[in-house]
Design a protein around this motif. Sequence first.
Motif, PDB file in Angstrom:
ATOM      1  N   UNK A 119       0.886  -1.213  -0.005  1.00 42.44           N
ATOM      2  CA  UNK A 119       0.237  -0.051   0.060  1.00 42.44           C
ATOM      3  C   UNK A 119       0.889   1.159   0.177  1.00 42.44           C
ATOM      4  N   UNK A 120       2.096   1.074   0.509  1.00 45.31           N
ATOM      5  CA  UNK A 120       2.994   2.059   0.434  1.00 45.31           C
ATOM      6  C   UNK A 120       4.023   2.046  -0.501  1.00 45.31           C
ATOM      7  N   UNK A 121       5.388   2.157  -0.161  1.00 45.51           N
ATOM      8  CA  UNK A 121       6.352   1.992  -1.023  1.00 45.51           C
ATOM      9  C   UNK A 121       7.412   0.935  -0.419  1.00 45.51           C
ATOM     10  N   UNK A 122       7.648  -0.094  -1.340  1.00 43.89           N
ATOM     11  CA  UNK A 122       8.650  -1.242  -1.118  1.00 43.89           C
ATOM     12  C   UNK A 122       9.995  -0.848  -1.298  1.00 43.89           C
ATOM     13  N   UNK A 123      10.970  -1.062  -0.358  1.00 43.57           N
ATOM     14  CA  UNK A 123      12.418  -0.821  -0.845  1.00 43.57           C
ATOM     15  C   UNK A 123      12.928  -2.199  -0.978  1.00 43.57           C
TER      16      UNK A 123
ATOM     17  N   UNK B 192      11.098   6.863   2.799  1.00 40.35           N
ATOM     18  CA  UNK B 192       9.731   6.631   2.172  1.00 40.35           C
ATOM     19  C   UNK B 192       9.394   5.200   2.236  1.00 40.35           C
ATOM     20  N   UNK B 193      10.213   4.513   2.451  1.00 43.12           N
ATOM     21  CA  UNK B 193       9.990   2.840   2.557  1.00 43.12           C
ATOM     22  C   UNK B 193       9.076   2.303   3.713  1.00 43.12           C
ATOM     23  N   UNK B 194       7.955   1.595   3.198  1.00 44.05           N
ATOM     24  CA  UNK B 194       6.976   1.297   4.240  1.00 44.05           C
ATOM     25  C   UNK B 194       7.339  -0.314   4.367  1.00 44.05           C
ATOM     26  N   UNK B 195       8.084  -0.928   3.688  1.00 50.03           N
ATOM     27  CA  UNK B 195       8.393  -2.198   3.800  1.00 50.03           C
ATOM     28  C   UNK B 195       9.805  -2.693   2.896  1.00 50.03           C
ATOM     29  N   UNK B 196      10.500  -3.213   3.532  1.00 53.85           N
ATOM     30  CA  UNK B 196      11.803  -3.668   3.268  1.00 53.85           C
ATOM     31  C   UNK B 196      11.948  -5.147   2.790  1.00 53.85           C
ATOM     32  N   UNK B 197      12.482  -5.256   1.655  1.00 51.81           N
ATOM     33  CA  UNK B 197      12.539  -6.539   0.920  1.00 51.81           C
ATOM     34  C   UNK B 197      14.106  -6.917   0.638  1.00 51.81           C
ATOM     35  N   UNK B 198      14.606  -8.001   1.020  1.00 54.31           N
ATOM     36  CA  UNK B 198      16.283  -8.404   0.899  1.00 54.31           C
ATOM     37  C   UNK B 198      15.806  -9.343   0.002  1.00 54.31           C
ATOM     38  N   UNK B 199      16.993  -9.510  -1.006  1.00 47.39           N
ATOM     39  CA  UNK B 199      17.029 -10.700  -1.991  1.00 47.39           C
ATOM     40  C   UNK B 199      18.462 -11.034  -2.077  1.00 47.39           C
ATOM     41  N   UNK B 200      18.665 -12.153  -2.672  1.00 50.05           N
ATOM     42  CA  UNK B 200      19.867 -12.951  -3.122  1.00 50.05           C
ATOM     43  C   UNK B 200      20.598 -13.479  -1.997  1.00 50.05           C
ATOM     44  N   UNK B 201      21.594 -14.197  -2.267  1.00 47.81           N
ATOM     45  CA  UNK B 201      22.339 -15.321  -1.246  1.00 47.81           C
ATOM     46  C   UNK B 201      22.678 -14.716  -0.128  1.00 47.81           C
TER      47      UNK B 201
ATOM     48  N   UNK C 160      16.359   1.418   8.943  1.00 42.00           N
ATOM     49  CA  UNK C 160      15.431   1.620  10.170  1.00 42.00           C
ATOM     50  C   UNK C 160      15.499   3.100  10.726  1.00 42.00           C
ATOM     51  N   UNK C 161      16.700   3.490  10.785  1.00 40.77           N
ATOM     52  CA  UNK C 161      17.038   4.961  11.139  1.00 40.77           C
ATOM     53  C   UNK C 161      16.190   6.041  10.244  1.00 40.77           C
ATOM     54  N   UNK C 162      16.016   6.060   9.229  1.00 42.07           N
ATOM     55  CA  UNK C 162      15.519   6.984   8.539  1.00 42.07           C
ATOM     56  C   UNK C 162      14.144   6.750   8.502  1.00 42.07           C
ATOM     57  N   UNK C 163      13.482   5.682   8.435  1.00 44.70           N
ATOM     58  CA  UNK C 163      11.925   5.559   8.764  1.00 44.70           C
ATOM     59  C   UNK C 163      11.747   5.939  10.195  1.00 44.70           C
TER      60      UNK C 163
ATOM     61  N   UNK D 211      11.138  -4.549  10.542  1.00 46.79           N
ATOM     62  CA  UNK D 211      12.142  -5.743  10.149  1.00 46.79           C
ATOM     63  C   UNK D 211      12.189  -5.784   8.526  1.00 46.79           C
ATOM     64  N   UNK D 212      12.474  -6.754   8.050  1.00 49.75           N
ATOM     65  CA  UNK D 212      12.604  -7.148   6.634  1.00 49.75           C
ATOM     66  C   UNK D 212      12.029  -8.413   6.172  1.00 49.75           C
TER      67      UNK D 212
END
Length: 323
Positions: free
Chosen positions: A136-140, A208-217, A291-294, A303-304
Motif C-alpha cells: 500500500x506504501x512503497x517497498x524498498x 519513504x519505505x514502508x516495507x523492506x525486502x531483501x534478495x539474493x544469497x 530503520x533509522x531513516x524511517x 524488520x525485513x
Amino acid sequence: MTRVAAIDCGTNSIRLLIADVPGGGISEGAAPALTDRCRMMRIVRLGEGVDRTGRLSDAALERTFAACQDYAELCERHGVTAIRFVATSATRDAANRQTFVDGVRARLGVTPEVVTGVEEAALSFAGAISVVGPASGSSLVVDIGGGSSEIVLGQDQPQAQYSMNIGCVRLTERHLHTDPPSVAERRAAMDDVDAALDEAERTVDLSAATRLIGLAGSVTTVTAHALGLDHYDSDRIDGAHLSIEQIDRSCQALVTESRAERAAHGFMHPGRADVIGAGALVWSRIVARVAARTREVGHPIDGALTSEHDILDGIALSAAAGA
C-alpha cells in the motif's frame, strides 16, 4: 504459455531459471506468476580479483564457461523457446569482457547482455514484486550481489533506484583479509558501505519505505541463520519476516565467525562461506540505515521480508515479453 530460460551471471554465482510464463510476460502490466521447471545455481566466482586487476581471470572464465555448457544442455532438454542472459557487476568492470561475451555466445547461442546497475535494479524489483505483490506504501527492494548491491524504491513499478559498487566478494577482497576478520578490517568495510549508502541516499529516499525486502544469497543465508535451520530450506526462507534485532544478531555472528565456523553451518553453500561475512555486513548496514531513516519520519519499519524471487525472475518475465 511461453517456456523461457533466464540466466543471471554475477560476480560470485551463475544461476539458471527455466520457467513457464503465461501471457506475454512483464510488458503487459501486472507480472504473472512463473511456473518453475528448473532453478539452479553454480558458484563460479567470475569476479575473482576484478576489483584489483580490472580483468576476468582465465580460471574464472573457464569455470563460468563450463557452467554455461551445462545450462545450454538443460535448455535444450527442456525445450526452451527464449533465453535471456544477463551479466552484472564483474563483467561491467572487466576490460576483457568481450572474451566473456564471445565464450557465452559460442556455448548458448545468445549474446549476454552486460546490463547497467540501474537496469539490474529494475529487474530485481520486478522479480520480487511479481511474487510478494505491491504494498500500500512503497517497498524498498535490496539485492546484495558479489560485486554490487542494488536498492530500488517503488510500489508496482520502480520510482527510484541506485546501484552501489559494493558486494560480498568485492568487500571481502578489499578489506576482510584475516580469519576471522579483525575489528579494524570490519570497521573499514563498514565505512565503505556507509559511504556508498550516503551516495545512494542522494537518489533514493530511504525514509519513504514502508516495507523492506531483501534478495539474493547473502540475505537468504542470514535468514537461514536467524531461523536456526540445520539445512537450507527455500520454503521456510522465502517470505520469512525477521525483526531488526534478529537480522542484526545473525549478521554480527556471521561476520565475526571464522570461515571454518561458517562452513560448519548445515545451511551454508560451500562457495559462500568465505564471503558471507561481508554480505552480512552489507545487509546489516542497509537495514540499520533504513530503520533509522524511517524512525526519523515517524513510521519505523519493524524488520525485513526475505524473498527467494529476485533478478532471475525479472529476467525470465522480460524474456517472455521479448519472445
